[in-house]
Design an enzyme around this catalytic site. Sequence first.
Site, PDB file in Angstrom:
ATOM      1  N   LEU A 215       0.839  -1.204   0.000  1.00 18.61           N
ATOM      2  CA  LEU A 215       0.000   0.000   0.000  1.00 18.61           C
ATOM      3  C   LEU A 215       0.873   1.253   0.000  1.00 18.61           C
ATOM      4  O   LEU A 215       1.645   1.477   0.928  1.00 18.61           O
ATOM      5  CB  LEU A 215      -0.919   0.007   1.226  1.00 18.61           C
ATOM      6  CG  LEU A 215      -1.795  -1.236   1.398  1.00 18.61           C
ATOM      7  CD1 LEU A 215      -2.775  -1.032   2.547  1.00 18.61           C
ATOM      8  CD2 LEU A 215      -2.534  -1.561   0.104  1.00 18.61           C
TER       9      LEU A 215
ATOM     10  N   ARG B   7       1.790  14.222   6.475  1.00 24.39           N
ATOM     11  CA  ARG B   7       2.603  14.595   7.631  1.00 24.39           C
ATOM     12  C   ARG B   7       4.082  14.791   7.270  1.00 24.39           C
ATOM     13  O   ARG B   7       4.848  15.325   8.054  1.00 24.39           O
ATOM     14  CB  ARG B   7       2.439  13.546   8.748  1.00 24.39           C
ATOM     15  CG  ARG B   7       1.072  13.612   9.416  1.00 24.39           C
ATOM     16  CD  ARG B   7       0.735  12.364  10.209  1.00 24.39           C
ATOM     17  NE  ARG B   7       0.220  11.275   9.364  1.00 24.39           N
ATOM     18  CZ  ARG B   7      -0.187  10.091   9.814  1.00 24.39           C
ATOM     19  NH1 ARG B   7      -0.126   9.828  11.111  1.00 24.39           N
ATOM     20  NH2 ARG B   7      -0.647   9.164   8.986  1.00 24.39           N
TER      21      ARG B   7
ATOM     22  N   GLY C 282      -2.794   1.616  15.186  1.00 21.64           N
ATOM     23  CA  GLY C 282      -3.969   0.846  15.570  1.00 21.64           C
ATOM     24  C   GLY C 282      -3.584  -0.099  16.707  1.00 21.64           C
ATOM     25  O   GLY C 282      -2.498  -0.665  16.712  1.00 21.64           O
TER      26      GLY C 282
HETATM   27  C1  UD1 Z   1      -2.230   2.192   9.449  1.00 18.91           C
HETATM   28  C2  UD1 Z   1      -3.203   1.216  10.127  1.00 18.91           C
HETATM   29  C3  UD1 Z   1      -2.828   1.125  11.603  1.00 18.91           C
HETATM   30  C4  UD1 Z   1      -1.405   0.690  11.758  1.00 18.91           C
HETATM   31  C5  UD1 Z   1      -0.467   1.578  10.964  1.00 18.91           C
HETATM   32  C6  UD1 Z   1       0.935   0.981  10.935  1.00 18.91           C
HETATM   33  C7  UD1 Z   1      -5.364   1.257   8.978  1.00 18.91           C
HETATM   34  C8  UD1 Z   1      -6.716   1.823   8.972  1.00 18.91           C
HETATM   35  N1  UD1 Z   1      -4.559   1.683   9.947  1.00 18.91           N
HETATM   36  O1  UD1 Z   1      -2.407   3.474  10.051  1.00 18.91           O
HETATM   37  O2  UD1 Z   1      -3.699   0.218  12.271  1.00 18.91           O
HETATM   38  O3  UD1 Z   1      -1.032   0.685  13.133  1.00 18.91           O
HETATM   39  O4  UD1 Z   1      -0.896   1.705   9.595  1.00 18.91           O
HETATM   40  O5  UD1 Z   1       1.849   1.857  10.384  1.00 18.91           O
HETATM   41  O6  UD1 Z   1      -5.043   0.428   8.148  1.00 18.91           O
HETATM   42  N2  UD1 Z   1      -2.767   3.907   1.989  1.00 18.91           N
HETATM   43  C9  UD1 Z   1      -3.253   3.707   0.711  1.00 18.91           C
HETATM   44  N3  UD1 Z   1      -4.503   4.136   0.418  1.00 18.91           N
HETATM   45  C10 UD1 Z   1      -5.312   4.729   1.329  1.00 18.91           C
HETATM   46  C11 UD1 Z   1      -4.805   4.920   2.638  1.00 18.91           C
HETATM   47  C12 UD1 Z   1      -3.528   4.497   2.935  1.00 18.91           C
HETATM   48  O7  UD1 Z   1      -2.571   3.161  -0.142  1.00 18.91           O
HETATM   49  O8  UD1 Z   1      -6.438   5.063   0.970  1.00 18.91           O
HETATM   50  C13 UD1 Z   1      -1.407   3.443   2.299  1.00 18.91           C
HETATM   51  C14 UD1 Z   1      -0.471   4.563   2.708  1.00 18.91           C
HETATM   52  O9  UD1 Z   1       0.220   5.070   1.593  1.00 18.91           O
HETATM   53  C15 UD1 Z   1       0.466   3.865   3.679  1.00 18.91           C
HETATM   54  C16 UD1 Z   1      -0.380   2.742   4.250  1.00 18.91           C
HETATM   55  O10 UD1 Z   1      -1.476   2.573   3.384  1.00 18.91           O
HETATM   56  O11 UD1 Z   1       1.593   3.297   3.030  1.00 18.91           O
HETATM   57  C17 UD1 Z   1      -0.885   3.074   5.634  1.00 18.91           C
HETATM   58  O12 UD1 Z   1      -1.604   4.293   5.585  1.00 18.91           O
HETATM   59  P1  UD1 Z   1      -1.404   5.423   6.671  1.00 18.91           P
HETATM   60  O13 UD1 Z   1      -2.278   6.571   6.340  1.00 18.91           O
HETATM   61  O14 UD1 Z   1       0.036   5.676   6.901  1.00 18.91           O
HETATM   62  O15 UD1 Z   1      -2.059   4.649   7.917  1.00 18.91           O
HETATM   63  P2  UD1 Z   1      -1.754   4.845   9.432  1.00 18.91           P
HETATM   64  O16 UD1 Z   1      -2.561   5.971   9.950  1.00 18.91           O
HETATM   65  O17 UD1 Z   1      -0.308   4.872   9.693  1.00 18.91           O
HETATM   66 CA    CA Z   2       1.546   4.858   8.425  1.00 12.62          CA
END
Ligand code: UD1
Ligand code: CA
Length: 488
Positions: A12, A19, A151
């Site tokens: 992902l 940030r 999380g």
């Molecule tokens: C996420 C997790 C959290 C975990 C943390 C670990 C969820 C809802 N939360 O939170 O439980 O502890 O990662 O680091 O999954 N991304 C996409 N598409 C989206 C949203 C995010 O590709 O629509 C990707 C981001 O680029 C990133 C990853 O998913 O690489 C995680 O997203 P991020 O927004 O960093 O989630 P956290 O708030 O860190």
């Molecule tokens: Ca993250």
Amino acid sequence: MSANQTAAVIVLAAGGGTRMKSKALPKVLHPICGRTLVGHAVSAAQELTPGQLVVVVGHMRELVQQHLADEYPGVRTAVQAEQNGTGHAVRTALEALAADGVQLDGTVIVTTGDAPLLTGATLAALAEAHTTQGNGVTVLTAVVPDAAGYGRILREADGQVAAIVEHKDATDEQRAIAEINSGVFAFDAKLLAEALGRLGTDNVQGEEYLTDTLAILRTAGHRVGAVVAADYRDIVGINDRVQLAEARRMLNDRLLERAMRAGVTVVDPASTWFDVQVGYEPDAVVLPGTQLHGATHLGEGCEVGPNTTLTDTLVGAGAHVSNTTAVGAEIGELASVGPYAYLRPGSRLARKAKAGTYVEIKNSELGEGAKVPHLSYIGDATIGEGSNIGAASVTVNYDGVNKHRTVIGAHCRTGSDNMFIAPVTVGDGAYTAAGSVVTNDVPAGALGVARAQQRNIAGWVARKRPGTASAQAAEAAGTPGTGEAGQA
Ligand code: UD1
Ligand code: CA
């Protein structure tokens, strides 16, 4: 595909990375230790040789896609045009695969593009635990010193994982839990697709959370497992530049520890930086303030540093490289470089060759034992074995339009302050006089002299600078008006 092979890894990497406060780069393209964040994720995923490797891109996707195409050809991307959450991102990847006729069967690993310390070995251990325990989903967790933002893992009284609650959605009591979700999961492909179809957006962020799949699958009667990372540093996620620096430090510590365990002396780990691709042999010594980048390799017993930055540079066994910057150079066995040398791409120093103090070398070969000891520029040149280039010499390689070569044979002795106006050749065993501007070839064994004859004007100081300290000193030294060397 073998039974144990991972069907797919989905990385992902579509999030905005707000940030990071970056205008130029999406979060996942920020580099640490010689790779981008997404590059680290892809490299770890490739160690599993999965059937499919998909990176979900969104924010600044052209840059991410170009980077992946350049550095990781064969990796597939799926576009998540709007970042509606991690669950939505995984769904996007599955839909892109289905659109290409790929039906997944077996284990699907989901990982994130912002966790650069995660290794292939950790992913493999997760996949292994997932299959041997017969889980529907297995989450990689860790107990961290500061859980803010992550999380939290909710467990039943019997220790079974029940659900994940996001920091923003958590109660104070839940926020006190130190076990967090790494964001890395192993799923059964079919159950993953089913659970994703049932995700809602009833949460603080109004997003489809991948993390909600755990509670969904558990409620549907499937086994939900967890693997707790032995070292929380393996899973740290990066959201801002403070975490980027912390992760760089941790990854660097890991790389240095590996080097030290393999027999490399690192005098000051705090001021030494290695990229992931750096290689080394036992008894190499790295002095403080040294940065090794790219495919740099340290030969046995060489000494590098202090204050040295090497990029894609090979250092031969027993060579010494001090206070030097080198890019794309080859430094032979027992060669000596610096202090204060700059070796540019295509610099090749043979065994026991020397590039000394304030010496710049580019696209040039120094033969065995050839020496350029002081204050010189050697560009587009070949210098034969055993030759010595006098201090303050320049190969004048550039005529303003084109570059030309200087060829100096074996066992030559060129004088100090020589300009070699290329193209020009100095034959084997030849000498040149100090201060020469060498425009014509010098035959083997000849002495090339290319400078004005000296003339001395006797008594000039007494006549033109009377009464000065110089005139007095000259008078004290003997009869003014007579010169020893040359004539007026
Ligand atoms: C996420 C997790 C959290 C975990 C943390 C670990 C969820 C809802 N939360 O939170 O439980 O502890 O990662 O680091 O999954 N991304 C996409 N598409 C989206 C949203 C995010 O590709 O629509 C990707 C981001 O680029 C990133 C990853 O998913 O690489 C995680 O997203 P991020 O927004 O960093 O989630 P956290 O708030 O860190
Ligand atoms: Ca993250």
